[in-house]
Design a protein around this motif. Structure first.
Motif, mmCIF file in Angstrom:
data_model
loop_
_atom_site.group_PDB
_atom_site.id
_atom_site.type_symbol
_atom_site.label_atom_id
_atom_site.label_comp_id
_atom_site.label_asym_id
_atom_site.label_seq_id
_atom_site.Cartn_x
_atom_site.Cartn_y
_atom_site.Cartn_z
ATOM 1 N N SER A 39 30.135 15.744 61.848
ATOM 2 C CA SER A 39 31.081 15.359 61.081
ATOM 3 C C SER A 39 32.236 14.733 61.775
ATOM 4 O O SER A 39 32.402 14.740 62.751
ATOM 5 N N ALA A 40 33.034 13.937 60.936
ATOM 6 C CA ALA A 40 34.059 13.128 61.420
ATOM 7 C C ALA A 40 35.428 13.765 62.022
ATOM 8 O O ALA A 40 35.923 13.486 63.016
ATOM 9 N N ASN A 41 35.440 15.245 61.459
ATOM 10 C CA ASN A 41 36.679 15.848 62.154
ATOM 11 C C ASN A 41 36.438 16.494 63.491
ATOM 12 O O ASN A 41 37.072 17.302 64.006
ATOM 13 N N GLN A 42 35.094 16.020 64.163
ATOM 14 C CA GLN A 42 34.972 16.713 65.482
ATOM 15 C C GLN A 42 34.798 17.944 66.037
ATOM 16 O O GLN A 42 35.293 18.522 66.734
ATOM 17 N N GLU A 43 34.108 18.643 64.837
ATOM 18 C CA GLU A 43 34.132 19.969 65.101
ATOM 19 C C GLU A 43 33.039 20.201 66.221
ATOM 20 O O GLU A 43 32.174 19.364 66.455
ATOM 21 N N PHE A 44 33.002 21.305 67.058
ATOM 22 C CA PHE A 44 32.043 21.609 67.858
ATOM 23 C C PHE A 44 30.857 21.863 67.555
ATOM 24 O O PHE A 44 30.461 22.402 66.511
ATOM 25 N N SER A 45 29.661 20.977 68.036
ATOM 26 C CA SER A 45 28.510 21.232 67.689
ATOM 27 C C SER A 45 27.325 20.951 68.875
ATOM 28 O O SER A 45 27.951 20.736 70.220
ATOM 29 N N TYR A 46 26.187 20.985 68.764
ATOM 30 C CA TYR A 46 25.328 20.570 69.940
ATOM 31 C C TYR A 46 25.586 19.201 70.357
ATOM 32 O O TYR A 46 25.386 19.023 71.574
ATOM 33 N N ASN A 47 25.866 18.134 69.373
ATOM 34 C CA ASN A 47 26.104 16.916 69.868
ATOM 35 C C ASN A 47 27.291 16.962 71.162
ATOM 36 O O ASN A 47 27.101 16.138 71.786
ATOM 37 N N SER A 48 28.358 17.832 70.873
ATOM 38 C CA SER A 48 29.363 17.889 71.800
ATOM 39 C C SER A 48 28.660 18.237 73.291
ATOM 40 O O SER A 48 29.058 17.733 74.305
ATOM 41 N N VAL A 49 27.992 19.209 73.314
ATOM 42 C CA VAL A 49 27.201 19.474 74.759
ATOM 43 C C VAL A 49 26.222 18.310 75.052
ATOM 44 O O VAL A 49 26.109 17.885 76.392
ATOM 45 N N ILE A 50 25.609 17.575 74.088
ATOM 46 C CA ILE A 50 24.900 16.464 74.496
ATOM 47 C C ILE A 50 25.660 15.528 75.310
ATOM 48 O O ILE A 50 25.453 14.835 76.216
ATOM 49 N N ASP A 51 26.692 15.158 74.555
ATOM 50 C CA ASP A 51 27.750 14.118 75.045
ATOM 51 C C ASP A 51 28.267 14.338 76.272
ATOM 52 O O ASP A 51 28.431 13.420 77.414
ATOM 53 N N LEU A 52 28.574 15.698 76.462
ATOM 54 C CA LEU A 52 29.005 16.224 77.974
ATOM 55 C C LEU A 52 27.935 16.131 78.944
ATOM 56 O O LEU A 52 28.363 15.555 79.839
ATOM 57 N N ALA A 53 26.763 16.463 78.532
ATOM 58 C CA ALA A 53 25.568 16.276 79.656
ATOM 59 C C ALA A 53 25.376 15.103 79.976
ATOM 60 O O ALA A 53 25.263 14.526 81.238
ATOM 61 N N GLN A 54 25.569 14.045 79.106
ATOM 62 C CA GLN A 54 25.244 12.611 79.171
ATOM 63 C C GLN A 54 26.325 11.772 80.166
ATOM 64 O O GLN A 54 25.900 11.314 80.917
ATOM 65 N N GLU A 55 27.206 12.390 79.798
ATOM 66 C CA GLU A 55 28.818 11.632 80.765
ATOM 67 C C GLU A 55 28.372 12.341 82.220
ATOM 68 O O GLU A 55 28.681 11.594 82.988
ATOM 69 N N LEU A 56 28.423 13.757 82.252
ATOM 70 C CA LEU A 56 28.158 14.320 83.506
ATOM 71 C C LEU A 56 27.259 13.755 84.338
ATOM 72 O O LEU A 56 27.553 13.604 85.659
ATOM 73 N N SER A 57 26.034 13.234 83.811
ATOM 74 C CA SER A 57 25.019 12.815 84.559
ATOM 75 C C SER A 57 25.407 11.299 85.044
ATOM 76 O O SER A 57 24.542 10.935 86.124
ATOM 77 N N LYS A 58 26.399 10.744 84.581
ATOM 78 C CA LYS A 58 26.880 9.505 85.433
ATOM 79 C C LYS A 58 27.477 9.761 86.497
ATOM 80 O O LYS A 58 27.893 8.519 87.380
ATOM 81 N N ASN A 59 27.875 10.811 86.574
ATOM 82 C CA ASN A 59 28.601 10.944 87.967
ATOM 83 C C ASN A 59 28.042 11.837 88.925
ATOM 84 O O ASN A 59 27.240 12.524 88.526
ATOM 85 N N PRO A 60 28.492 11.999 90.121
ATOM 86 C CA PRO A 60 28.080 12.517 91.322
ATOM 87 C C PRO A 60 27.901 14.159 91.079
ATOM 88 O O PRO A 60 29.056 14.549 90.302
ATOM 89 N N TYR A 61 27.017 14.937 91.391
ATOM 90 C CA TYR A 61 27.075 16.320 91.279
ATOM 91 C C TYR A 61 28.315 17.034 92.265
ATOM 92 O O TYR A 61 28.341 16.616 93.184
ATOM 93 N N VAL A 62 28.909 17.718 91.422
ATOM 94 C CA VAL A 62 30.105 18.544 92.207
ATOM 95 C C VAL A 62 29.701 20.012 92.200
ATOM 96 O O VAL A 62 29.389 20.702 91.203
ATOM 97 N N GLU A 63 29.694 20.729 93.609
ATOM 98 C CA GLU A 63 29.170 21.891 93.683
ATOM 99 C C GLU A 63 30.379 22.759 93.043
ATOM 100 O O GLU A 63 31.807 22.527 93.113
ATOM 101 N N ALA A 64 30.048 24.020 92.683
ATOM 102 C CA ALA A 64 30.874 24.884 92.280
ATOM 103 C C ALA A 64 31.980 25.439 93.274
ATOM 104 O O ALA A 64 31.557 25.607 94.229
ATOM 105 N N ALA A 65 33.226 25.740 93.208
ATOM 106 C CA ALA A 65 34.123 26.375 93.862
ATOM 107 C C ALA A 65 33.783 27.596 94.543
ATOM 108 O O ALA A 65 33.263 28.532 93.651
#
Length: 544
Positions: A39-65
């Motif tokens: 929905s247009a109001n940007q409520e959290f959904s599985y799509n939010s996680v997909i977008d985050l995973a896709q964006e994260l894959s474009k950057n180098p891996y960062v180890e946990a602190a």
């Protein structure tokens, strides 16, 4: 009103431009279907996680602190003595159908994970404070830690055994591992989000769930939805879990994977278990007073051609990797078929109460094969069995991989196989003086396989005669076989002898130079197949 979005994946490989944006997992017994864009109001959904995973894959891996210094000296006993305060359980005071408790960081669990709660479409991170825990004998540790310490993982509680008590039935803890139980079961076998380069010489990569989102349930909900972000050096992933606890606990899983770097192998729906020794094990120094010691005793695969294949587990002298062609696999699982206390005689471990796990792909997974990894182990504390399905074609860097499946964490798995199924496998060495036919070179072993099930129990041995198809691989010779009723089990027994070609001293010292010999067998009546296929690997020099 609580809403979940839904994902339709179609073929296994999907271009990034065709990603559907939402996920609503189906009720038990139905498939996962598409439901359009978030929905247009940007409520959290599985799509939010997909977008985050896709964006994260474009950057180098960062180890946990790394964890602060006070966590470092925690050994197993010290970590186990830190307990989550049950009165701080999430949603306890609201009388909801599920409760959440947390695991303290430390010991083996050096990564903290972000845990977020989704309420009415809004996600908010849960602050994990040391005041949520009691420290037992670690009296001074709490004083040294910051107020907000983070969590190593979490567990879900629900009234699965009685109506009033909330039992722990699902745990996410360590890398991408999670475990579940149904009614009356004890923890045993584990699952993982994904297997990466398992059993390859370069070593395995272990992705981890670094973020979770738990959807707050309504009072009458029977299910709970959890989202997770997977991360590693080579890939990222967006996961959705929908869980129904009960006599059989069902977990529906949807995953979308994005590559950072090329990988050689991916394993879908990996299962990890322990097999120390069982009824099929030859005498060895590892055996003790208990008849058997294992969380699971076999791998069952349902192939697209209708064949059901059963592979008993083994604990051999060297690592064994077995592969089975399984295009469009219909189902697979690592099971515990020995369900009687007297199979184990262990009042503490109660291995007869360990769950079996059955995987059912949702949608066609395409061309691929099953792999079973069996790692030598001298202690029952180690998980030494891994099973997963791996696709023949891997995605490219800009092409995500999507798959869905249903998991059933169950008790007695006898209902799975539609016909006769293997109830036990026993192996013994035949001494040459027992039979003149064994005077030739080579070692002779006898294999005794019992089959059970309603189909076989209905056959009258006075009126019908069963036979068996027994195949042995190159390097072995089938000497004789018999099929006869087993009145003790109301099933049928197959017994056969196999001579294995003699080996030179050098060949016996180097058992890895040639693979084990494949053995296969099934019961039949005339032209009708009456049982699943018993599949076994055997090599005398690998036995102990």
């Amino acid at each position: 009103m609580k809403q979940h979005s839904r994902l339709s994946i179609g073929p296994a490989l999907i271009g990034a431009s065709t990603l559907l944006a939402a996920l609503i997992l189906a009720i038990p017994g139905t498939s996962l279907l598409g439901s359009g864009i978030a929905s247009a109001n940007q409520e959290f959904s599985y799509n939010s996680v997909i977008d985050l995973a896709q964006e994260l894959s474009k950057n180098p891996y960062v180890e946990a602190a790394p964890l602060p210094e006070p966590f470092s000296p925690l050994d197993y006993d010290a970590w186990r003595d830190i307990r989550f305060d049950p009165e701080k359980s999430l949603w306890r005071k609201q009388k909801l159908p599920f409760e959440v408790q947390l695991f303290h960081p430390g010991f083996l669990y050096q990564n903290t994970v972000s845990i977020n709660i989704v309420d009415n479409g809004k996600a908010e991170e849960l602050p994990v404070e040391k005041s949520m825990f009691t420290y037992g004998r670690n009296r001074t540790l709490g004083e040294q830690l910051p107020e907000v310490i983070g969590a190593a993982g979490f567990r879900i509680h629900a009234p699965i055994n009685t109506r009033k008590y909330f039992d722990e039935f699902l745990v996410f803890l360590g890398a991408s591992y999670f475990r579940a139980v149904g009614k009356g079961q004890n923890y045993g076998i584990s699952a993982r989000g994904l297997a990466v380069d398992t059993a390859l010489p370069k070593g395995e990569e272990f992705p981890w769930f670094r973020k979770f989102w738990i959807v707050k349930p309504n009072r009458k909900d029977k299910d709970l939805v959890i989202y997770a972000l997977l991360d590693s050096q080579s890939l990222t992933g967006a996961y959705a879990f929908r869980v129904w606890p009960g006599t059989t606990t069902q977990v529906d899983v949807a995953a979308r994977i994005f590559l950072r770097n090329p990988v050689e192998k991916l394993g879908f729906a990996p299962l990890t278990s322990m097999f120390f020794y069982g009824e099929n094990s030859l005498p060895s120094p590892r055996m003790g007073w208990r008849p058997e010691v294992h969380d699971s005793d076999g791998l069952l695969v349902n192939l697209a051609n209708g064949e059901w294949l059963w592979r008993p587990l083994q604990n051999l002298r060297t690592l064994q990797l077995s592969s089975f062609e399984a295009n469009d696999v219909q189902g697979f699982g690592v099971l515990q078929r020995d369900r009687n206390f007297h199979d184990y005689e262990d009042l503490e471990a109660h291995y007869e109460q360990r769950p079996s796990v059955w995987i059912e792909p949702i949608g066609a997974w395409g061309n691929g094969h099953m792999e079973l990894v069996q790692i030598p182990s001298d202690q029952e504390i180690h998980d030494n069995i891994v099973a997963y399905w791996t696709p023949d074609t891997l995605p490219t860097d800009d092409q995500p991989l999507a798959f869905e499946y249903r998991m059933r964490w169950m008790g007695d798995p006898a209902e799975l196989s539609p016909g006769g199924y293997v109830t036990s496998t026993r192996v013994g060495r035949v001494h040459k003086q027992e039979d003149a036919k064994e005077e030739q070179d080579g070692e002779v072993y006898i294999f005794v396989v019992d089959f059970g099930g309603e189909t076989l129990a209905k056959i009258d041995p006075d009126e019908e005669e069963l036979s068996a198809n027994v195949d042995v691989g190159q390097g072995a010779e089938l000497l004789e076989q018999q099929v006869f009723p087993n009145p003790e089990t109301k099933g049928w027994r197959l017994s056969f002898k196999v001579r294995f070609a003699s080996k030179s001293t050098l060949e016996r010292m180097l058992p890895d130079k040639e693979g084990p010999i494949e053995l296969r067998a099934f019961l039949r009546h005339k032209d009708d197949v009456l049982s699943e296929t018993w599949s076994y690997t055997f090599k005398p020099e690998l036995q102990e």
